[in-house]
Design an enzyme around this catalytic site. Structure first.
Site, PDB file in Angstrom:
ATOM      1  N   GLY A   1       0.814  -1.443   0.075  1.00 50.37           N
ATOM      2  CA  GLY A   1       0.092  -0.027   0.017  1.00 50.37           C
ATOM      3  C   GLY A   1       0.660   1.222   0.158  1.00 50.37           C
ATOM      4  O   GLY A   1       0.577   2.413  -0.238  1.00 50.37           O
TER       5      GLY A   1
ATOM      6  N   CYS B   1     -26.889 -10.589 -17.204  1.00 50.27           N
ATOM      7  CA  CYS B   1     -26.272 -10.159 -18.429  1.00 50.27           C
ATOM      8  C   CYS B   1     -27.163 -10.566 -19.655  1.00 50.27           C
ATOM      9  O   CYS B   1     -27.798 -11.885 -19.443  1.00 50.27           O
ATOM     10  CB  CYS B   1     -24.890 -10.728 -18.379  1.00 50.27           C
TER      11      CYS B   1
ATOM     12  N   CYS C   1     -25.170 -13.607 -21.376  1.00 45.50           N
ATOM     13  CA  CYS C   1     -24.857 -15.032 -20.760  1.00 45.50           C
ATOM     14  C   CYS C   1     -25.640 -15.374 -19.401  1.00 45.50           C
ATOM     15  O   CYS C   1     -25.332 -16.156 -18.981  1.00 45.50           O
ATOM     16  CB  CYS C   1     -23.424 -15.041 -20.420  1.00 45.50           C
TER      17      CYS C   1
ATOM     18  N   CYS D   1     -22.098  -8.244 -19.714  1.00 44.03           N
ATOM     19  CA  CYS D   1     -20.811  -8.396 -18.938  1.00 44.03           C
ATOM     20  C   CYS D   1     -19.811  -7.484 -19.510  1.00 44.03           C
ATOM     21  O   CYS D   1     -19.460  -7.332 -20.752  1.00 44.03           O
ATOM     22  CB  CYS D   1     -20.485  -9.750 -18.953  1.00 44.03           C
TER      23      CYS D   1
ATOM     24  N   CYS E   1     -17.737 -13.500 -19.980  1.00 45.94           N
ATOM     25  CA  CYS E   1     -19.127 -13.843 -20.892  1.00 45.94           C
ATOM     26  C   CYS E   1     -18.944 -14.842 -21.904  1.00 45.94           C
ATOM     27  O   CYS E   1     -19.847 -15.683 -22.068  1.00 45.94           O
ATOM     28  CB  CYS E   1     -19.441 -12.471 -21.487  1.00 45.94           C
TER      29      CYS E   1
END
Lengths: 290, 256
Positions: free
Chosen positions: A30, A238, A241, A263, A269
């Site tokens: 970080g 979606c 899909c 997606c 997808c």
């Protein structure tokens, strides 16, 4: 592969310099490590940081995948993939599971990554406190002394103005209870995925900063006790899909305003459609090709 | 009784130029000290040295901390000093722009210090902020407005609320009424006097306005060319000035 270039474009000294910064970044999750960012043959804001990190990580055996907003077929993704094909001769793929190095802009793939994979993020502004505190001297001091009250002021302002935490991307996270980090402009939907098995590296070319998350690092999205973090996401499935757990793009289909939700991760997808999932607006994959 | 703040031989030079020299005094809990002097007399330099914004070249500034008793703030670690300035200390700038975040709402400005010391409950932060805005006479319906939409007097009152919300014990004020018109000044002074008395705060007020110290301060320090030239009870110094410069200062006040 064009042999007039050194492997993966950058010279070996530059790669060593970047690797040193990466090692320091991994050692202090970080923390933003300054590095001597190079000019790259693309404009700032197009992923110069990510490209340099990828160049420093690639070895000839690697298989590279590049996504932009989750998609493999957008301009930025195609150009960067071709760049490394040309300068490094590495194999490329669109399949998340097969890739060893994945460079991304704005998304984390839906499929869980595994140990041994590297996810490289392109970062425009690495400093999460920047819009509240313009001075770099001051923000560095705030990181050093762990003075992060200001980050919550931003979330407070969100709730005061909108009634909820309206920050929906680049949502600030705290790493292992120490550094507050900008996860790059990924949707907050992807924040929970950051505690993953793969190594995550972040490169900001213009701002000359590198940071990193080793595998399985604790990543906590900041919030208030009475306004806890929510990852959000679409209500629909979606259109192609029928995935209900994916991050969706809204696509306007015609002048009448017909919409389709699909997606944003094109590979996810495709894999689902190949497995036989068909959404409301979709057709079986074989017919689509014809 | 231990003094809240004990200052010993504080000197500050800017290169060859003198900021302030050999200043010593003690401030007891609940006491308000005024520092007066003309522009360039070193009073702001002194205040900044005391509040940790500047590092004095020599001297000690011993503050009676809650946890560990008297401690020299000049030699303590930076995190410790910054923690003090978020909790036990408050600093009211002459220009509210220096002490406020102009792009953050009034509520956020007051809440910042709470969040800086670990408050993480939005509802509580907000109700405390509204409570303090009310104490400094800012209406609740202005909570979500930005300070840039406030008048000068309101901005100054907001700065005071933002500073007092964590219950400090010592408040530094640098020309708190500078740049305000007289009626607004009077209300601000009323408010300050009320808060200082009610909360039992100690304060150090730097100003060139003798009327302000007459109203606020128990004791007075007069500075000229970086030196303290006279100290005493406020009324005593103003009514019976001993030093030539103090006499000049007192006699220079315009009578209406």
């Amino acid at each position: 592969m064009n042999t007039e270039y050194n492997f993966a474009y950058l010279d070996e000294q530059t790669k060593r310099m970047i690797r040193r910064a990466l090692l320091k970044g991994v050692a202090i999750p970080g923390y933003q490590v300054p590095f001597a960012s190079r000019e790259m043959p693309m404009p700032y804001g197009w992923g110069t940081g990510g490209v340099q990190v990828t160049a420093a990580c690639l070895v000839p055996d690697d298989i590279l995948k590049v996504i932009d907003q989750g998609a493999d077929d957008t301009t930025n993704a195609v150009s960067i993939r071709k760049f490394f094909e040309k300068t490094g001769g590495v194999k490329v793929t669109e399949e998340t599971a097969k890739a060893t190095v994945i460079q991304t802009r704005h998304r984390i793939p839906e499929a869980a990554l595994t140990e041994g994979q590297i996810l490289v993020y392109q970062v425009p502004i690495p400093e999460p406190l920047r819009f509240l505190e313009p001075s770099e001297v001051e923000t560095r001091k705030m990181h050093a002394l762990e003075e992060y009250g200001l980050m919550h002021v931003k979330l407070y302002e969100d709730i005061a103005r909108h009634g909820h935490i309206a920050t929906s991307y680049a949502y600030p996270v705290k790493i292992e209870g120490r550094y507050v980090m900008d996860p790059s402009p990924i949707p907050k939907f992807d924040n929970p995925k950051m505690e993953m098995a793969a190594l995550q590296l972040f490169g900001a070319g213009r701002e000359q900063r590198i940071y990193a998350l080793p595998p399985y690092t604790q990543v906590v999205s900041l919030d208030f006790e009475d306004y806890p973090f929510e990852k959000g996401g679409a209500q629909q499935a979606c259109g192609l899909c029928a995935a209900e757990d994916a991050y969706l793009d809204e696509v306007i289909m015609d002048d009448a305003g017909t919409r389709m939700f699909v997606c944003s991760d094109t590979d996810y997808c495709r894999v689902r459609r190949e497995a036989g999932h068909i959404g409301e607006m979709g057709v079986p994959l074989a017919e689509d090709a014809a | 009784m231990t003094p809240l703040l004990k200052v010993e031989n504080v000197s500050k030079y800017y290169g060859n130029r003198l900021g302030c020299r050999d200043v010593s005094f003690e401030l007891y809990p609940g006491e308000v000290l005024g520092i007066v002097g003309e522009s360039g007399s070193g009073k702001s330099t002194l205040l900044n040295c005391l509040a940790g914004h500047l590092e004095p070249d020599t001297g000690e500034v011993v503050f009676d901390t809650r946890a560990n008793g008297p401690k020299d703030t000049v030699t303590m670690s930076e995190p410790e000093r910054r923690m003090l300035s978020r909790t036990d200390w408050a600093f009211v700038h002459q220009n509210p722009r220096d002490g406020l975040r102009m792009s953050v709402s009034a509520g956020g400005n007051v809440g910042e210090r709470l969040m800086a010391v670990g408050a993480r409950h939005y509802g509580n932060i907000r109700s405390t902020a509204i409570d303090w805005l009310d104490k400094v006479e800012i209406n609740e319906d202005r909570t979500d407005d930005r300070p840039s939409e406030f008048s000068g007097g309101m901005q100054q009152r907001l700065q005071i609320a933002r500073n007092l919300v964590t219950g400090p014990r010592l408040i530094f004020m640098d020309e708190p009424t500078g740049g305000l018109d007289v009626s607004v000044q009077a209300r601000l002074l009323d408010l300050l006097r009320g808060l200082v008395r009610e909360l039992g705060l100690s304060a150090i007020v730097v100003t060139h306005d003798l009327a302000v110290v007459r109203l606020l301060a128990d004791r007075l320090m007069v500075m000229k060319d970086g030196h303290v030239i006279e100290t005493g009870l406020t009324d005593q110094v103003l009514d019976d000035p001993q030093h030539g410069y103090t006499q000049l200062l007192v006699s220079s006040v315009l009578q209406v």
